[in-house]
Design a protein around this motif. Sequence first.
Motif, PDB file in Angstrom:
ATOM      1  N   GLY A 183       0.779  -1.228   0.000  1.00  0.00           N
ATOM      2  CA  GLY A 183       0.000   0.000   0.000  1.00  0.00           C
ATOM      3  C   GLY A 183       0.813   1.282   0.000  1.00  0.00           C
ATOM      4  O   GLY A 183       0.285   2.364   0.238  1.00  0.00           O
ATOM      5  N   LYS A 184       2.115   1.171  -0.254  1.00  0.00           N
ATOM      6  CA  LYS A 184       2.917   2.381  -0.344  1.00  0.00           C
ATOM      7  C   LYS A 184       2.789   2.972  -1.750  1.00  0.00           C
ATOM      8  O   LYS A 184       2.629   2.239  -2.726  1.00  0.00           O
ATOM      9  CB  LYS A 184       4.400   2.079  -0.088  1.00  0.00           C
ATOM     10  N   GLY A 185       2.872   4.277  -1.837  1.00  0.00           N
ATOM     11  CA  GLY A 185       2.942   4.916  -3.135  1.00  0.00           C
ATOM     12  C   GLY A 185       4.400   5.122  -3.510  1.00  0.00           C
ATOM     13  O   GLY A 185       5.216   5.449  -2.666  1.00  0.00           O
ATOM     14  N   VAL A 186       4.732   4.883  -4.787  1.00  0.00           N
ATOM     15  CA  VAL A 186       6.130   4.961  -5.202  1.00  0.00           C
ATOM     16  C   VAL A 186       6.257   5.894  -6.399  1.00  0.00           C
ATOM     17  O   VAL A 186       5.464   5.821  -7.342  1.00  0.00           O
ATOM     18  CB  VAL A 186       6.669   3.562  -5.574  1.00  0.00           C
ATOM     19  N   ILE A 187       7.237   6.805  -6.342  1.00  0.00           N
ATOM     20  CA  ILE A 187       7.592   7.596  -7.530  1.00  0.00           C
ATOM     21  C   ILE A 187       8.970   7.139  -7.979  1.00  0.00           C
ATOM     22  O   ILE A 187       9.933   7.186  -7.213  1.00  0.00           O
ATOM     23  CB  ILE A 187       7.620   9.103  -7.225  1.00  0.00           C
ATOM     24  N   PHE A 188       9.031   6.661  -9.205  1.00  0.00           N
ATOM     25  CA  PHE A 188      10.249   6.046  -9.731  1.00  0.00           C
ATOM     26  C   PHE A 188      10.785   6.948 -10.841  1.00  0.00           C
ATOM     27  O   PHE A 188      10.186   7.070 -11.896  1.00  0.00           O
ATOM     28  CB  PHE A 188       9.871   4.646 -10.247  1.00  0.00           C
ATOM     29  N   ILE A 189      11.920   7.598 -10.551  1.00  0.00           N
ATOM     30  CA  ILE A 189      12.495   8.524 -11.531  1.00  0.00           C
ATOM     31  C   ILE A 189      13.558   7.794 -12.344  1.00  0.00           C
ATOM     32  O   ILE A 189      14.424   7.124 -11.789  1.00  0.00           O
ATOM     33  CB  ILE A 189      13.161   9.722 -10.818  1.00  0.00           C
ATOM     34  N   THR A 190      13.509   7.924 -13.640  1.00  0.00           N
ATOM     35  CA  THR A 190      14.500   7.250 -14.463  1.00  0.00           C
ATOM     36  C   THR A 190      14.544   7.898 -15.843  1.00  0.00           C
ATOM     37  O   THR A 190      13.678   8.694 -16.194  1.00  0.00           O
ATOM     38  CB  THR A 190      14.176   5.751 -14.610  1.00  0.00           C
ATOM     39  N   HIS A 191      15.582   7.576 -16.589  1.00  0.00           N
ATOM     40  CA  HIS A 191      15.526   7.915 -18.007  1.00  0.00           C
ATOM     41  C   HIS A 191      15.713   6.667 -18.864  1.00  0.00           C
ATOM     42  O   HIS A 191      15.972   6.757 -20.048  1.00  0.00           O
ATOM     43  CB  HIS A 191      16.534   9.019 -18.362  1.00  0.00           C
ATOM     44  N   LYS A 192      15.549   5.495 -18.211  1.00  0.00           N
ATOM     45  CA  LYS A 192      15.681   4.243 -18.961  1.00  0.00           C
ATOM     46  C   LYS A 192      14.293   3.732 -19.341  1.00  0.00           C
ATOM     47  O   LYS A 192      13.464   3.420 -18.479  1.00  0.00           O
ATOM     48  CB  LYS A 192      16.436   3.214 -18.135  1.00  0.00           C
ATOM     49  N   LEU A 193      14.075   3.609 -20.652  1.00  0.00           N
ATOM     50  CA  LEU A 193      12.730   3.350 -21.162  1.00  0.00           C
ATOM     51  C   LEU A 193      12.239   1.949 -20.823  1.00  0.00           C
ATOM     52  O   LEU A 193      11.077   1.755 -20.441  1.00  0.00           O
ATOM     53  CB  LEU A 193      12.717   3.544 -22.679  1.00  0.00           C
ATOM     54  N   ASN A 194      13.119   0.946 -20.960  1.00  0.00           N
ATOM     55  CA  ASN A 194      12.659  -0.428 -20.740  1.00  0.00           C
ATOM     56  C   ASN A 194      12.220  -0.653 -19.296  1.00  0.00           C
ATOM     57  O   ASN A 194      11.270  -1.380 -19.025  1.00  0.00           O
ATOM     58  CB  ASN A 194      13.746  -1.428 -21.143  1.00  0.00           C
ATOM     59  N   GLU A 195      12.902   0.055 -18.352  1.00  0.00           N
ATOM     60  CA  GLU A 195      12.570  -0.127 -16.943  1.00  0.00           C
ATOM     61  C   GLU A 195      11.195   0.422 -16.631  1.00  0.00           C
ATOM     62  O   GLU A 195      10.412  -0.185 -15.897  1.00  0.00           O
ATOM     63  CB  GLU A 195      13.602   0.590 -16.070  1.00  0.00           C
ATOM     64  N   ILE A 196      10.910   1.575 -17.204  1.00  0.00           N
ATOM     65  CA  ILE A 196       9.672   2.252 -16.839  1.00  0.00           C
ATOM     66  C   ILE A 196       8.476   1.451 -17.323  1.00  0.00           C
ATOM     67  O   ILE A 196       7.449   1.356 -16.655  1.00  0.00           O
ATOM     68  CB  ILE A 196       9.695   3.703 -17.366  1.00  0.00           C
ATOM     69  N   ASN A 197       8.612   0.817 -18.481  1.00  0.00           N
ATOM     70  CA  ASN A 197       7.498   0.017 -18.994  1.00  0.00           C
ATOM     71  C   ASN A 197       7.297  -1.262 -18.199  1.00  0.00           C
ATOM     72  O   ASN A 197       6.204  -1.797 -18.131  1.00  0.00           O
ATOM     73  CB  ASN A 197       7.741  -0.327 -20.471  1.00  0.00           C
ATOM     74  N   GLU A 198       8.374  -1.740 -17.592  1.00  0.00           N
ATOM     75  CA  GLU A 198       8.281  -3.026 -16.916  1.00  0.00           C
ATOM     76  C   GLU A 198       7.550  -2.933 -15.583  1.00  0.00           C
ATOM     77  O   GLU A 198       6.829  -3.832 -15.193  1.00  0.00           O
ATOM     78  CB  GLU A 198       9.693  -3.590 -16.689  1.00  0.00           C
ATOM     79  N   VAL A 199       7.721  -1.808 -14.888  1.00  0.00           N
ATOM     80  CA  VAL A 199       7.323  -1.822 -13.484  1.00  0.00           C
ATOM     81  C   VAL A 199       6.248  -0.801 -13.113  1.00  0.00           C
ATOM     82  O   VAL A 199       5.619  -0.925 -12.071  1.00  0.00           O
ATOM     83  CB  VAL A 199       8.587  -1.661 -12.595  1.00  0.00           C
ATOM     84  N   CYS A 200       6.001   0.187 -13.987  1.00  0.00           N
ATOM     85  CA  CYS A 200       5.120   1.273 -13.552  1.00  0.00           C
ATOM     86  C   CYS A 200       3.648   1.031 -13.859  1.00  0.00           C
ATOM     87  O   CYS A 200       3.302   0.302 -14.784  1.00  0.00           O
ATOM     88  CB  CYS A 200       5.543   2.584 -14.210  1.00  0.00           C
ATOM     89  N   ASP A 201       2.777   1.666 -13.059  1.00  0.00           N
ATOM     90  CA  ASP A 201       1.354   1.663 -13.358  1.00  0.00           C
ATOM     91  C   ASP A 201       1.003   2.822 -14.282  1.00  0.00           C
ATOM     92  O   ASP A 201       0.197   2.683 -15.187  1.00  0.00           O
ATOM     93  CB  ASP A 201       0.537   1.806 -12.065  1.00  0.00           C
ATOM     94  N   ARG A 202       1.581   3.979 -13.983  1.00  0.00           N
ATOM     95  CA  ARG A 202       1.342   5.156 -14.813  1.00  0.00           C
ATOM     96  C   ARG A 202       2.678   5.822 -15.090  1.00  0.00           C
ATOM     97  O   ARG A 202       3.639   5.655 -14.337  1.00  0.00           O
ATOM     98  CB  ARG A 202       0.430   6.157 -14.073  1.00  0.00           C
ATOM     99  N   ILE A 203       2.730   6.574 -16.176  1.00  0.00           N
ATOM    100  CA  ILE A 203       3.984   7.230 -16.560  1.00  0.00           C
ATOM    101  C   ILE A 203       3.712   8.708 -16.820  1.00  0.00           C
ATOM    102  O   ILE A 203       2.756   9.056 -17.511  1.00  0.00           O
ATOM    103  CB  ILE A 203       4.580   6.602 -17.841  1.00  0.00           C
TER     104      ILE A 203
END
Lengths: 400, 552
Positions: free
Chosen positions: B240-260
Amino acid sequence: MSDKDSKETTDRKPSTMDEITGVGTSWGRAMLVPVLALFTALVCGALIIAVSDLDLLSLWKSDPGLAASGTWSKISGAYAAMFRGAFGDLQGWSETLTLAAPLILAGLSVAVGFKAGLFNIGAEGQMVIGGLTAVIIGFSFDLPAIIHVPLSILGGFVGGFIWGAIPGLLRAKTGAHEVITTIMLNFVALNLLTYLLKSSAIQQPGRDDARSKLIQESARLPRLLSFMDDPRLRVHLGILIALVAAGVVYWMLFKTTLGFEIRAVGANPDASRYAGMNVLWLYVAAMGIAGGLAGLAGVNPTLGLQYRATPGFSAAIGFDAIALALLGRSHPLGVVFAGILFGALRSGGQEMQAATGISIDLVLVVGALIVIFIAAPALIRSIYRVKTDDVSVSITKGIA
Amino acid sequence: MELELRGITKRFPGVIANEDVNLTVRSGEILGLLGENGAGKSTLMNIMYGLYSATEGDILVDGEVRAFHGPSDAIAAGIGMVHQHFMLVPVMSVAENVVLGVEPLKKKRTPWMFLGLVAATLGLLLTMVFNLFGVEEGIEGGMVVLLAAFAGLAWILHKDALDIAESRSEVEEISAKYGLAVDPDALIEDLPVGLQQRVEIIKVLFREAEIIIFDEPTAVLTPQEVEEFFGIMRSLQADGKGVIFITHKLNEINEVCDRITVLRRGKVVGETTPAESTEQGLAEMMVGRPVDLQVHKADAKPGDVVLEVQHLTVDDDRGHPAVSDVSFSVRAGEIVGVAGIQGNGQTELVEAITGLRPGISGVTILNGEDISQGSPRHVHDAGVAHIPEDRQRMGLVLPFTVTENVVLNTYHLEPFSNGTVMDWSASKAAAERLIEQYDVRTPSAEAPASTLSGGNQQKVIVAREFSRTAPLVVASQPTRGIDVGSIEYIHERIVEQRDNGAAILIVSTELDEIMALSDRILVMYEGRIVAETTPDDTTTTDLGLYMAGATA
C-alpha cells in the motif's frame, strides 16, 4: 608518484576550499563575499570600540541618548581618523603605498600558489632569503645605480625563487606536502638570517648585534617623491615593482600557456595529466614563481627603507599575505586592492591611535576578522542571505 | 494517502526549472517519472521533499494544502526519498545507519541529560556572575573544568542510552516484511551497492513513509540487482505504499510502472500507461522529436592495422596485475568494442595505451611506431584521441570555460598559441565552431563547463577529440550517464569517424552499446581477453556469460 597525485583530488565538485581561495568562481560572485566580509569586520570593529570604553558603557544606564551619540562619535571619529591617515593627504598616500607594496608582492606569491592548487605558507621565508640576497648584492658591488638597482632586485627574485622551488621539488619528487615543508623552511630562513647577520662577511663592522652592512647608495630603491624634499614621504620604487609584478602575473596566468597549465593543474591535476601537461614540473615552476614574488616583497623593506637587513625585517608580511590572497580571491587585481586596503589599515591605524587613543591593535583585529569571515563563507551568506553557488549550478543544468 | 502537486512552477533567476506541473500519486501505485537529464525531474522531487520551495503552486496531502519548509516537514507528512547518491555513514552498522537521527533510546536517559544541561547552564551563569564581581581567575578556571566534566559525563551517558537491540529488531522486522534481506550488524562499507540501497529503503520505511521517491535508483545497479529492486518496489506497492520512480531508462519504466508521466524542459509533456505506450513513443515524448534507438552503420571496411597491442601487462594502483598478457589489434575503419564488468582491467588497459599508466611489459605500436614508453603528450601528438571514462575527473576542468576545455590538450599547438602566449581569439573561434557543429547546449563559449549538463559536457569532449584527424580513437564509456538524445548523437559521430578511416577502440560496460557499435567484440575478464567475436555471431546472453568468466 603520479598515482598519488591522482588520488588526492578525486572529487571535483566545487569544494569549500575552492570557494575560500576563489579559484574558479565568477567575477561578481568572487567579489561578493570579500566585500561583505570587509564590511562585517568593520562593523565588528565598531562594536569593539563601543564596548571597550568603560565610561561610555556606564553612561548607558544614566543617559542612553548621550551614550548613543558618544558611542557614535567615537566610532565615526576612529574610522574617520583611520581614513584620513590612510588617504587624507599626500603623506597618508605615501605611507599607504609604501606599506602596501610588500603586501601586494607577497600576496601575489600566495595567489600564484593557490592558482596551482598549492598552499604556499612559505612566503615569509622566501621573503627573508630574497631580501637577504638583495642586500648582499647591494653591499658587495660598486656599480652605477642604473645597473645596481635592477641587479639587486633580480637577486631578490632569484633568492626567493630558489627558496620557493625547494618545496616544489620536494612535492614533485617525494610527495612531501608543501604546507609542511614551507612552514619548516620559514623557520630555517628566519633563523638562518639571524645567524648570517652575525657572520663576519655580512655583519656591520664594529657592531655586536645582528644587522648587516649598509647597502651601497647605488643599490637603494629611489624614492618617488624625493623632489618634494620631505623625508616623511617614504614611498619608493617598490610600489611600482608591485604593480608591474601584478600586471605580469595577470598576463602570465591568463595569456600564456604556462599560466593555462598552472591554472589547469590547480583546478584538476588529473585532467591536466590527461591533457599531456607535466604536473610535477608545474608544481616546481609555480612554487618557484611564487617564491620569486615573495623574494621581491623582501626587497622592499631592505632596499627601500632600512637599506640593510635586520632580524625580522620581513615583519610577518609573508603571513599577512595569506589573508591578502584570500581577500583578493587569488586574482592579481584583487590582490592589488587587498594590498592597498591592508596598507591603508596599517597607515591609517597609526593616525587613529594618535588622534583618538584607540590602539592600532584594533586594525589587526579587523584584519583577522576579515579573514575569518572569508574563510567561513557560509557565515557571511547566512548573515546576508546570499544564495549558494549550488543553486545557480543546478539552474543552468536545467536549460541545457 | 494521496500526494498531489498542483500547478507547480519553480523559477531560478533567469531560468524556469518547472512550469505548471501537475502530478498525483496514490497509495499502492507506482508512478514513473521519465525525462532526460536536465528536464527538471530532480528539481520537482526536491520541491516535493521540502529541499526547495516552489515559486508557484501547491503541494496537497490527502487534498489538504501543505507547506514544506524542509525535509523534516516532508518526512512528517509521510514522504520519503532514496537519493541517487546514498547518504550513509560507511563505518557504522546497518542498524545504526537506519536509526541515525531518530534513535530509539533507553529509559532513564532524560534525568542525566537534564542534569548535564542544568550543570552547564549553572556553570555558565556562575562564571558570568563571578566575572562581574571580579573574583580571581582561579575560580573561573575551576568552574570551566567542572562544567566540562559534567557535560562530558552527560554526553557519555546519553550516548550509551542508544537502544541498539531495539534498533536491530526494528530493522529485522522491516527487512522481513518487504523482503529486504540485509544483516543489521554488517558495516555499510562492507556492503555492495545493491545492499546499501536496501539500507536506504529501510531508512525511509523506518521513518514511516507512505510515499517513497526513488531518484534514478537503477543507475548504480547491475542487471541482476535491477531485477531484485523491481521485486522490492512491487512488495512496497503490495503493502500500500505509493512509489515515484524517476528514471531515463525506457525499458525499466514500462516493466514496473502503473502510470507514466513524462517531463521535458520543466513541463509535463505526456501522461500514459505502459499498456498504451511503446519505447519508441516514450523516447520521442522525452526528447521532443523522433529518435532512432538503433545505430545505423554500413559494414566495416577494415584497412591497415593502426594499433597493435602485444603481450601487454599492466599493474593497478596497488601494484596488482590488472591487465595480463593482452594482445589484439585495431584496423583503420573498424570499431573494436571491449566488453566487461567494471573493474576487469579495462581502465588500466586504456590508460596504458594512452600513456597515462606505464606498462610492466609488452608493447603498443601505433602505425609502426612503438608508443609504449611515450608520455601522454607524446601519445596524443602521435595521433591518439582519447575520450576518458570519467569526464568530470579527467576529461574536463570543470571550472574552466568551454573554450578553455576545447583547447585543453592542444593549447600548446598552432593556432591556439605560439607555444608561449595563448591566442584566445583563435581558441574562442574554434570553440564556437565546435559548439555549433556538435550542438553543444551552452549559454556561450565562455560559460564554465560545470554549468553544462552531463550530455553536453560529454559533447564538448567528443567535439574536442574528433576535431582533429586522429588515426586512433580510444573511447571509454562514451555515453555513460547521459540522455537518449546525446547518446544517439555521439554514436553517430563515432560511426562517422570510423567511416572516415579512423581505428576505434570502444570500452563499455553497457552491452547494448557494445552490440550496437562494434564491428568486433573483445571480452575482458580479470585482466585477460577471454573471448573475441562479432555482434552477428553472439548474443547479449553469451556475452554476459563471457563477462562472468565462462570461456568461449
